[in-house]
Design an enzyme around this catalytic site. Structure first.
Site, PDB file in Angstrom:
ATOM      1  N   GLU A  64       5.207  40.557 -16.389  1.00  0.00           N
ATOM      2  CA  GLU A  64       5.153  41.195 -15.017  1.00  0.00           C
ATOM      3  C   GLU A  64       6.665  41.634 -14.445  1.00  0.00           C
ATOM      4  O   GLU A  64       6.878  41.339 -13.284  1.00  0.00           O
ATOM      5  CB  GLU A  64       4.316  40.695 -13.989  1.00  0.00           C
ATOM      6  CG  GLU A  64       2.791  40.265 -14.575  1.00  0.00           C
ATOM      7  CD  GLU A  64       2.159  39.279 -13.646  1.00  0.00           C
ATOM      8  OE1 GLU A  64       0.783  38.976 -14.137  1.00  0.00           O
ATOM      9  OE2 GLU A  64       2.527  39.092 -12.471  1.00  0.00           O
ATOM     10  N   GLU A  76      -5.499  38.900 -21.030  1.00  0.00           N
ATOM     11  CA  GLU A  76      -6.079  38.118 -19.781  1.00  0.00           C
ATOM     12  C   GLU A  76      -7.498  38.917 -19.384  1.00  0.00           C
ATOM     13  O   GLU A  76      -7.521  39.203 -18.056  1.00  0.00           O
ATOM     14  CB  GLU A  76      -5.040  37.947 -18.805  1.00  0.00           C
ATOM     15  CG  GLU A  76      -3.741  37.399 -19.193  1.00  0.00           C
ATOM     16  CD  GLU A  76      -2.665  37.310 -18.012  1.00  0.00           C
ATOM     17  OE1 GLU A  76      -1.480  37.040 -18.349  1.00  0.00           O
ATOM     18  OE2 GLU A  76      -3.290  37.499 -16.795  1.00  0.00           O
TER      19      GLU A  76
END
Ligand code: G3I
Length: 376
Positions: free
Chosen positions: A154, A259
């Protein structure tokens, strides 16, 4: 692919009748690895039934938390390897492909990492040395056991620019390059990944493509890009996912859904971001399914999963792994994010570890011939 009602009825019958069903790993054995993120109770022997489900259905595992900086390296002179050792042992004992998540992130990294003894921000070289020491210690410990690492997680803003973080502020933009260099040196055999959310949105995807090209130009053997896959019922569209996988493919990297979960609870915010720091107060209208998911919503979830998996199967030559973020609905972080205390249903197995209609809808997207087996 429209799944008709018959599929749902067959799905519910198969789910409840004890007919031995094709497992997820069997169904996609010619396409991609399929797995789940595990919390400590699932690999430490706490939840034996869930561990059994993992062994039956999946061929790869990811660590929901135990390999993150905060839990594994809480103090500058203290590592806490116990839970991570158990995670890796569980993976090895069961012949699973073991993923490492994550070495460098702006979240769940203790403050001490970026400060000197007086609490002042570190200088570039000192923080680089700390990053290097952490990566060599953690990656080195599981060398040859952990097959691939989310080295950086991220690092991009929604517009594709580099996210502001203590890493970027203190070291500079090349903190990413350094992290991948250290990880590659620590275990030259381990696959190296870049992992992020919302890469299905073009501006952020362009930023990630530029990042991968930059790493490749610097000689970093980046093996894959992780699309986290914290999706909801209408974002991303199958076309957006298709386009995203196709956009990364020419870079010669694999694409992984790392995810995956599907949130069908009312949105507490319009943002698609999976920023863990978001937190909204619980209101009844935000938590409508406390007594179970209505059959019509089960069907919508099944259809949505089937539509997304059809795209993943179409790209089986580029998609190397699909990992769900949790094993059963009861484990999901979405029960407490971005609103604490909700009842979420984002995965393929319910709170009793039973396959949901979505499980059968996903199996039906497999390229393998579907043959119901004789009851045992
Ligand atoms: O272990 C401590 C425990 O000792 C303490 O008593 C408790 C109370 O505060 O906290 C526990 O740590 C929690 C940890 O989960 C383990 O349960 C942290 O507070 C909590 O923040 C952490 O949440 C995790 C979150 O990442 C935080 O970063 C979620 O479980 C995990 O699902 C989530 O996963 C992230 C991926 O790593 C990256 N992408 C988004 C995804 C979802 O947010």
């Amino acid at each position: 692919m429209k799944i008709n009602h018959a599929f749902i009825i067959v799905g519910i019958f198969l789910a409840t009748s004890g007919f031995a069903q094709t497992t997820l790993k069997e169904a996609f054995k010619n396409d991609f690895l399929i797995g789940a993120a595990l919390n400590e109770t699932q690999f430490s022997g706490g939840k034996a039934a869930e561990a059994a489900l993992v062994r039956t259905q999946f061929n790869t595992i990811s660590p929901e938390n135990v390999l993150k900086w905060e839990p594994i390296h809480p103090k500058s002179d203290q590592y806490n390897f116990g839970p991570a050792d158990q995670y890796v042992e569980f993976g090895q004992k069961n012949g699973l492909f073991i993923v490492g998540h994550t070495l460098v992130w702006h979240q769940q990294t203790p403050k001490w990492v970026f400060q000197d003894a007086r609490g002042k921000p570190l200088d570039r070289d000192t923080l680089l040395a700390r990053m290097r020491e952490h990566i060599f210690t953690v990656v080195g410990r599981y060398q040859g056991k952990i097959g691939g690492w989310d080295v950086v997680n991220e690092a991009l803003n929604d517009d594709g620019t580099l996210r502001e973080s203590p890493w970027e502020k203190i070291i500079g933009e090349d903190y990413l390059l350094k992290a991948y260099q250290f990880a590659h040196e620590a275990d030259p055999q381990a696959q190296l990944y870049y992992n992020d959310f919302s890469l299905e949105n073009a501006p952020k995807r362009e930023g990630a493509i530029a990042l991968v090209k930059k790493l490749q130009a610097a000689g970093i053997p980046i093996a894959g890009v992780g699309l986290q896959g914290h999706y909801n019922m209408d974002w991303p569209t199958p076309a957006q996912l298709d386009e995203t996988i196709a956009a990364f493919s020419p870079l010669g990297v694999k694409v992984m859904i790392t995810e995956l979960d599907l949130n069908m609870l009312p949105a507490a915010t319009q943002s698609q971001a999976a920023e863990v720091s978001m937190n909204f107060a619980l209101r009844a209208e935000l938590n409508p399914y406390t007594n179970g998911l209505p059959a019509v919503v089960q069907q919508q979830l099944a259809q949505r999963y089937a539509d997304l998996f059809a795209v993943l199967v179409k790209h089986h030559d580029v998609v190397s792994r699909v990992t769900f973020w949790g094993v059963t609905d009861g484990d999901s972080w979405l029960n407490n994010w971005p609103v604490k205390g909700r009842t979420a249903y984002p995965l393929l197995f319910d709170r009793n570890r039973q396959p949901k209609p979505a499980f059968n809808a996903v199996i039906q997207t497999s390229r393998l011939p579907q043959t119901p087996q004789k009851p045992r």
